[in-house]
Design a protein around this motif. Structure first.
Motif, PDB file in Angstrom:
ATOM      1  N   ASP A 157       0.835  -1.195   0.000  1.00  0.00           N
ATOM      2  CA  ASP A 157       0.000   0.000   0.000  1.00  0.00           C
ATOM      3  C   ASP A 157       0.875   1.252   0.000  1.00  0.00           C
ATOM      4  OD1 ASP A 157       1.037  -0.328   2.510  1.00  0.00           O
ATOM      5  OD2 ASP A 157      -0.799   0.126   3.592  1.00  0.00           O
ATOM      6  N   ASN A 158       0.251   2.375  -0.351  1.00  0.00           N
ATOM      7  CA  ASN A 158       0.924   3.675  -0.355  1.00  0.00           C
ATOM      8  C   ASN A 158       2.265   3.621  -1.088  1.00  0.00           C
ATOM      9  OD1 ASN A 158      -0.852   5.467   1.440  1.00  0.00           O
ATOM     10  ND2 ASN A 158      -0.581   3.644   2.717  1.00  0.00           N
ATOM     11  N   SER A 175      -1.391   1.355  -4.854  1.00  0.00           N
ATOM     12  CA  SER A 175      -1.258   0.100  -4.107  1.00  0.00           C
ATOM     13  C   SER A 175      -1.324  -1.035  -5.115  1.00  0.00           C
ATOM     14  CB  SER A 175      -2.353  -0.054  -3.040  1.00  0.00           C
ATOM     15  OG  SER A 175      -3.627  -0.196  -3.627  1.00  0.00           O
ATOM     16  N   GLN A 176      -0.737  -2.182  -4.754  1.00  0.00           N
ATOM     17  CA  GLN A 176      -0.666  -3.263  -5.732  1.00  0.00           C
ATOM     18  C   GLN A 176      -0.602  -4.619  -5.051  1.00  0.00           C
ATOM     19  OE1 GLN A 176       2.967  -2.819  -7.998  1.00  0.00           O
ATOM     20  NE2 GLN A 176       4.290  -3.380  -6.292  1.00  0.00           N
ATOM     21  N   GLY A 195      -2.972  -3.310 -10.020  1.00  0.00           N
ATOM     22  CA  GLY A 195      -2.697  -2.007  -9.425  1.00  0.00           C
ATOM     23  C   GLY A 195      -3.966  -1.199  -9.232  1.00  0.00           C
ATOM     24  N   SER A 196      -3.990  -0.407  -8.158  1.00  0.00           N
ATOM     25  CA  SER A 196      -5.156   0.423  -7.854  1.00  0.00           C
ATOM     26  C   SER A 196      -4.721   1.837  -7.498  1.00  0.00           C
ATOM     27  CB  SER A 196      -5.947  -0.179  -6.683  1.00  0.00           C
ATOM     28  OG  SER A 196      -6.970   0.702  -6.253  1.00  0.00           O
ATOM     29  N   ASN A 200      -4.978   2.299  -0.240  1.00  0.00           N
ATOM     30  CA  ASN A 200      -5.245   1.324   0.820  1.00  0.00           C
ATOM     31  C   ASN A 200      -6.006   0.097   0.330  1.00  0.00           C
ATOM     32  OD1 ASN A 200      -4.146   3.015   2.961  1.00  0.00           O
ATOM     33  ND2 ASN A 200      -5.958   4.298   2.683  1.00  0.00           N
ATOM     34  N   MET A 201      -6.164  -0.038  -0.971  1.00  0.00           N
ATOM     35  CA  MET A 201      -6.939  -1.181  -1.465  1.00  0.00           C
ATOM     36  C   MET A 201      -6.227  -2.495  -1.178  1.00  0.00           C
ATOM     37  SD  MET A 201      -8.667  -1.844  -5.165  1.00  0.00           S
ATOM     38  CE  MET A 201      -9.759  -3.254  -5.403  1.00  0.00           C
TER      39      MET A 201
END
Length: 231
Positions: A157-158, A175-176, A195-196, A200-201
């Motif tokens: 995350d981040n 995030s990934q 990837g998003s 925080n996903m």
């Protein structure tokens, strides 16, 4: 043998509480053992009952909040499971190898509600054995093992997206999740990356059994399409 245990009198308890006014505040669990009178007679008693009522309300709110979290987690897990199932079905429905690759690199992003999905494969040659390059990112030999550090899955995350994985979409990724895809002994190392833009996903500590199941299905589909032996 006579019982020499000294009994505590009511006067002693009252005197102790009078001398230690913060006792109940410092030890609220003691209130669970007390039974306040039904009627109030004086300010002090009314205040005590008010405290007990507030304590009960706080306990109720805590139970409600815990229940809400459990329900929300259950709904989230069910939603994720449904998305994984849809992704598996979409992969299995592919009628050609090119469509299968398209499912991985395009359709899964929509199905799993992420911004980008990429298949990354290592190679030390101009051409990748058994696999067309269209829709696939290429990395130098040894890169995946260096990233994964002998792990089958990474949740981060981040972060800032890695251009070697996401190309022009790297700036979007915050995030990934990186999934090792062990296709066959005859193919080079590979990973599936999601990837998003939501930082925080994906994060360390999330349940991974469902997404790992998707990776295992994709491995088997690769072997089936390319007539490759098992690991």
């Amino acid at each position: 043998m006579p019982d020499k245990t000294e009994k505590i009198s009511e006067d002693s308890v009252i005197a102790f509480l009078r001398d230690t006014p913060d006792f109940l505040k410092d030890n609220p669990q003691v209130c669970d053992f007390l039974h306040p009178p039904a009627k109030t007679e004086g300010k002090g008693l009314a205040d005590f009952q008010s405290y007990m009522i507030k304590r009960l309300k706080a306990d109720k709110e805590e139970v409600i909040e815990s229940t809400r979290e459990i329900v929300e987690n259950a709904r989230s897990n069910m939603n994720n499971q449904q998305r994984i199932h849809m992704g598996v079905l979409r992969v299995l429905e592919a009628t050609s190898f090119d469509e299968f690759i398209q499912c991985i690199t395009m359709d899964l992003a929509t199905t799993l509600d992420v911004d980008i999905s990429v298949l990354v494969i290592e190679t030390n040659e101009t051409d990748i054995p058994h696999v067309h390059q269209n829709g696939i990112r290429i990395l130098p030999e040894g890169t995946i093992n260096e990233w994964m550090n002998n792990k089958s899955i990474l949740l981060q995350d981040n972060i800032s997206g890695i251009e070697a994985i996401y190309g022009g979409g790297a700036a979007l990724v915050r995030s990934q999740i990186l999934l090792r895809v062990d296709i066959s002994m005859d193919t080079p190392p590979a990973i599936l990356a999601f990837g998003s833009r939501d930082p925080n996903m994906f994060h360390d500590g999330q349940a991974t059994d469902q997404i790992l199941f998707l990776a295992r299905v994709i491995e088997r589909c690769f072997r089936s399409w390319l007539s490759l032996p098992k690991q």
